[in-house]
Design an enzyme around this catalytic site. Sequence first.
Site, PDB file in Angstrom:
ATOM      1  N   HIS A  23       0.898  -1.161   0.031  1.00 41.00           N
ATOM      2  CA  HIS A  23      -0.192  -0.050  -0.171  1.00 41.00           C
ATOM      3  C   HIS A  23       0.879   1.243   0.048  1.00 41.00           C
ATOM      4  O   HIS A  23       0.676   2.246  -0.730  1.00 41.00           O
ATOM      5  CB  HIS A  23      -0.870  -0.021   1.253  1.00 41.00           C
ATOM      6  CG  HIS A  23      -1.889  -1.017   1.296  1.00 41.00           C
ATOM      7  ND1 HIS A  23      -1.853  -2.071   2.198  1.00 41.00           N
ATOM      8  CD2 HIS A  23      -2.962  -1.249   0.467  1.00 41.00           C
ATOM      9  CE1 HIS A  23      -2.814  -2.986   1.925  1.00 41.00           C
ATOM     10  NE2 HIS A  23      -3.561  -2.421   1.018  1.00 41.00           N
ATOM     11  N   GLU A 136      -0.847  -4.547  -8.630  1.00 36.10           N
ATOM     12  CA  GLU A 136      -0.884  -5.792  -9.836  1.00 36.10           C
ATOM     13  C   GLU A 136      -0.887  -7.242  -9.010  1.00 36.10           C
ATOM     14  O   GLU A 136      -0.933  -8.408  -9.542  1.00 36.10           O
ATOM     15  CB  GLU A 136       0.362  -5.537 -10.595  1.00 36.10           C
ATOM     16  CG  GLU A 136       0.113  -4.480 -11.615  1.00 36.10           C
ATOM     17  CD  GLU A 136       1.414  -4.345 -12.421  1.00 36.10           C
ATOM     18  OE1 GLU A 136       2.461  -5.250 -12.388  1.00 36.10           O
ATOM     19  OE2 GLU A 136       0.975  -3.273 -13.107  1.00 36.10           O
ATOM     20  N   ASP A 138      -2.848  -8.314  -6.902  1.00 33.27           N
ATOM     21  CA  ASP A 138      -4.211  -8.938  -6.930  1.00 33.27           C
ATOM     22  C   ASP A 138      -4.587  -8.654  -8.416  1.00 33.27           C
ATOM     23  O   ASP A 138      -5.509  -7.817  -8.759  1.00 33.27           O
ATOM     24  CB  ASP A 138      -5.228  -8.084  -5.934  1.00 33.27           C
ATOM     25  CG  ASP A 138      -4.965  -8.087  -4.525  1.00 33.27           C
ATOM     26  OD1 ASP A 138      -4.468  -9.298  -4.136  1.00 33.27           O
ATOM     27  OD2 ASP A 138      -4.763  -7.053  -4.030  1.00 33.27           O
TER      28      ASP A 138
HETATM   29  O1  PAF Z   1      -7.787  -4.895  -2.653  1.00 29.61           O
HETATM   30  C1  PAF Z   1      -8.512  -4.554  -1.750  1.00 29.61           C
HETATM   31  O2  PAF Z   1      -7.960  -4.143  -0.477  1.00 29.61           O
HETATM   32  C2  PAF Z   1      -9.913  -4.499  -1.804  1.00 29.61           C
HETATM   33  O3  PAF Z   1     -10.381  -5.523  -2.546  1.00 29.61           O
HETATM   34  C3  PAF Z   1     -10.418  -3.074  -2.031  1.00 29.61           C
HETATM   35  C4  PAF Z   1     -10.152  -2.840  -3.761  1.00 29.61           C
HETATM   36  C5  PAF Z   1     -10.336  -2.100  -1.345  1.00 29.61           C
HETATM   37  C6  PAF Z   1     -12.093  -3.160  -2.324  1.00 29.61           C
HETATM   38  O4  PAF Z   1     -12.602  -3.474  -1.031  1.00 29.61           O
END
Ligand code: PAF
Length: 166
Positions: A23, A136, A138
Amino acid sequence: NWKANSKEDINFVPTMGNLHNGHAELISSAKKFIPNKTLVSIFINPLQFDNEKDLITYPKTQNKDIQLAFSCGAEAIFIPSRQEIFPENNIIYKKASKKLSSKLCGLKRIGHFDGVCTVVYRLLDIVKPKTIFLGEKDWQQLIILKNMIKEMKLNIEVKSISNQRD
Ligand code: PAF
């Protein structure tokens, strides 16, 4: 209020909290690539969990998440309530593309990607970003959300970032 006062286009990084290096990379890349304002959302989406237990035990680390997001360059953090995301009697359920969600992870996780699409669609409707940043890692989620954004003609650019978990 932040949105109302912000005239610039928004870079949007949706998350479910419990932020990690991946993140951090998404948020700092958003900052680096496009000098728009970056908004990070934290919402633990109940619709995308396979079972209640996983939802209950999902780590809730809000204070740490807020600190990390700001230290990576986020300018605002949006932590909606359930009520805000799922207004009573007025939830627009979205379906993930059958073709894209019926293989790989989607094979076992029935309804998972519909839950992701439903919540991301709602978040996009509230935030109205110019660009959304997705990892990427996910991959299937990325492809499905890209497809939804294109099909719904949402006029939002999708930037995918190759990131890694610890
Ligand atoms: O990847 C994630 O953390 C979640 O699937 C998302 C995109 C925030 C949707 O809840």
